[in-house]
Structures are given as C-alpha cells and as structure tokens.
Scaffold this active site. Structure first.
Site, mmCIF file in Angstrom:
data_model
loop_
_atom_site.group_PDB
_atom_site.id
_atom_site.type_symbol
_atom_site.label_atom_id
_atom_site.label_comp_id
_atom_site.label_asym_id
_atom_site.label_seq_id
_atom_site.Cartn_x
_atom_site.Cartn_y
_atom_site.Cartn_z
ATOM 1 N N ASP A 173 34.127 40.422 36.660
ATOM 2 C CA ASP A 173 34.928 39.899 37.676
ATOM 3 C C ASP A 173 34.674 38.316 37.917
ATOM 4 O OD1 ASP A 173 36.994 41.027 39.375
ATOM 5 O OD2 ASP A 173 35.656 42.085 40.524
ATOM 6 N N GLN A 221 35.863 46.944 43.657
ATOM 7 C CA GLN A 221 37.181 46.441 44.363
ATOM 8 C C GLN A 221 36.787 45.725 45.682
ATOM 9 O OE1 GLN A 221 39.919 46.507 42.644
ATOM 10 N NE2 GLN A 221 41.242 45.559 44.266
ATOM 11 N N LYS A 245 44.320 49.267 36.681
ATOM 12 C CA LYS A 245 43.201 48.624 35.947
ATOM 13 C C LYS A 245 42.755 49.812 34.960
ATOM 14 C CE LYS A 245 41.819 45.276 39.102
ATOM 15 N NZ LYS A 245 40.859 44.758 40.410
HETATM 16 N N1 GUN Z 1 40.574 42.503 44.965
HETATM 17 C C1 GUN Z 1 41.886 41.688 44.728
HETATM 18 N N2 GUN Z 1 41.791 40.994 43.659
HETATM 19 C C2 GUN Z 1 40.382 41.478 42.932
HETATM 20 C C3 GUN Z 1 39.741 41.149 41.985
HETATM 21 O O1 GUN Z 1 40.235 40.585 41.132
HETATM 22 N N3 GUN Z 1 38.400 42.050 41.812
HETATM 23 C C4 GUN Z 1 38.143 42.653 42.766
HETATM 24 N N4 GUN Z 1 36.908 43.297 42.239
HETATM 25 N N5 GUN Z 1 38.599 42.997 43.788
HETATM 26 C C5 GUN Z 1 39.950 42.329 43.962
#
Ligand code: GUN
Length: 296
Positions: free
Chosen positions: A121, A98, A54
C-alpha cells in the site's frame, strides 16, 4: 466537442494481462507466484466490495491470495498478531490491511507494524519517507495509478500546472510528490488545494491537469476548469438513487456532464482511476516478489 474519455478500465486490463504473463514466466523457471494477503476487519459494505475486487484480480493474475476476515470486535492486539504472522510468512510478498478500521483500532499502529518491504500500500512511514526523498520504495497504489494513466495516455506533465484538490495521505500528498518528481509523469508545477484554500475555483481554473481527490461528490464542475484541461477524478462517492435496484450509484468528485463540456480529456467514475488502483496493487506485489525471490 465533449472531452475524450481516459479509459482506466482498458489501460488497467492491459497492465493486468502483462502482470499475468510475468507471473507465468516466473513459474516457468520454478519461482513461486507472488502472494498478497488482504486483511478485512468488520462489515463495511464498500470495503467488502473493494476487497472482493482485489482478491479476484489476484486470482486472475495467478497470485497466491490470502484473505483474512475478522469481525468488527477484533482487538488491536489481535490485528497486530495477524500482521506479525503475515510478516513472517514466506509466501506473502504483500500485506494490505483494508482501511478504514473500526474506531477502537489505531490505524497508524497497524500500518507501522507491517514490514516496510511487504507494505504494498506504501502507507508505512518508511515508504512515505522514501517517496519524499526520491528513494525507491513502495508508492501508494492510487497515486501510482494516476501517473500511469497520464503517461500511458501521453498527457504531457513536464512544465504543466497540476492542481491537486485534496491533501490526504493516501492520494493528495503522494500524487503531489509524484507529479513534482524528475522524469516521465513528473516535472509538473504542483499546487495542492484543500478546505483551507481561499478561492478554490481561481486555482482550479489555472490547471492544465486537475486531480480531484477531495472526497466530496461532484464538487468540481465545468465552470471551475480551464478549457482543454485534463481531469483525473479520484472520487468514489455512493449517492442515493432510487432508480437503481441497489438504491445507490457511484459518482466522482467531478460533476462529469458539466466538466466534460470544458475539459479535453477526463476519467469516468466508475472505470477511470479505480481499476488502476487494483492494477498497481498487483504491480507492487509482483515487484515485491521479484525483490524477495529474483528470477536470476
Ligand atoms: N481503503 C480505501 N482505499 C484503500 C487503499 O488503497 N488501501 C487500503 N489498505 N485501504 C483502502
């Protein structure tokens, strides 16, 4: 004839290049670049790998990227204080904490602390409610990426029977909402299957579009598909593989080789849905920046 691949990596690269161009256009008229803050608590190797991807994607698109790493012992209050700081920070358009979080931290409390207009998100109850009501707000990145894949691959959704396997808040529920919305990428008839479903194969065999998001490796095989179905595999499962230097390989929720003999089109793992998730995170963050600091 084996199924045609839906190349998420290539589609995501096109979207990311388009986003980078829009960031350059903003800067040409002296607007600040979009800013994304990613918060990572603890040392889960998969989470570290996602966050690295990311952060790298942000940098390539010309975003301001802030990464905050804290040890697993971080308290809930310390994390809430970090979120408060990012909510108040004017260069931050998007905040991503995350998941999963260490067990002593309540993820709902953390998600609810993020300002809804920085919740790229789309996990905050305000954004979940907006999606359910058909109002505009942030849509979670993986479901948004799935719809984008279907639309850009010209898979007809209107009137199609879409079967979603999995009812998670992150994928199953929101993708079902999006598929049943009015408009492009929507207007499908949607069935959501889960661990309580009596005869899963009887359901999946009716699907024109199958979305596999159960979080279980290779549980959907060719015998569970209708010939000519479009299969979107959301699974990201690490399974042991001694022949690989790192000792594991990634597989989806779909048994790829078997499914490929029956489906018309299928997403690979890796290289299908995963790259789209990151592209949609950039898209949401750019939209946030444009809303907060418009060009005109
Ligand atoms: N963990 C796995 N996928 C995601 C996501 O799309 N966003 C976040 N914040 N954590 C994750």
């Amino acid at each position: 004839m084996p199924a045609e691949l839906i190349d998420g990596k290539a589609i995501a690269a096109t979207i990311r290049a388009d986003i980078a161009r829009q960031v350059a256009e903003r800067q040409a008229v002296l607007r600040r670049p979009p800013g994304l803050a990613v918060v990572l608590i603890g040392d889960d190797p998969a989470s570290h790998s996602y966050v690295r991807s990311k952060t790298q994607a942000c940098q390539e698109a010309g975003f301001v990227s802030i990464q905050i790493d804290r040890p697993a012992q971080t308290t809930q209050q310390e994390l809430l204080d970090i979120v408060d700081g990012l909510n108040a920070n004017p260069v931050v358009d998007g905040i991503l904490v995350q998941l999963p979080l260490p067990r002593h931290i309540d993820p709902d409390a953390v998600i609810e602390r993020i300002a809804p207009d920085k919740d790229v998100d789309g996990f905050h109850p305000v954004n979940v409610g907006r999606l359910a009501l058909g109002q505009s707000g942030f849509v979670p990145c993986t479901p948004k990426g799935i719809i984008e894949l279907l639309v850009r691959s010209q898979v007809p959704t209107r009137g199609a029977l879409a079967v979603v396997v999995g009812r998670s808040n992150i994928v199953g529920k929101p993708v079902a909402q999006l598929l049943m919305r009015k408009g492009p990428g929507g207007d499908a008839t949607v069935v959501v299957c889960h661990t309580g479903t009596r005869d899963l194969a009887a359901m999946t065999r009716q699907a024109d579009i199958l979305i596999a998001a159960a979080g279980q490796p290779e549980t959907i095989d060719g015998s569970m598909l209708k010939p000519g179905a479009v299969v979107i595999d959301v699974g990201v499962n690490r399974i042991a593989d001694a022949s690989r230097a790192r000792g594991w390989r990634l597989v989806g929720d779909v048994a790829f080789d078997s499914a490929r003999q029956v489906a018309a089109r299928i997403t690979p793992v890796p290289g299908g849905v995963g790259p789209m998730t990151i592209a949609m995170l950039l898209q949401n963050t750019l939209e946030s920046a444009q809303r907060r600091d418009p060009m005109e």
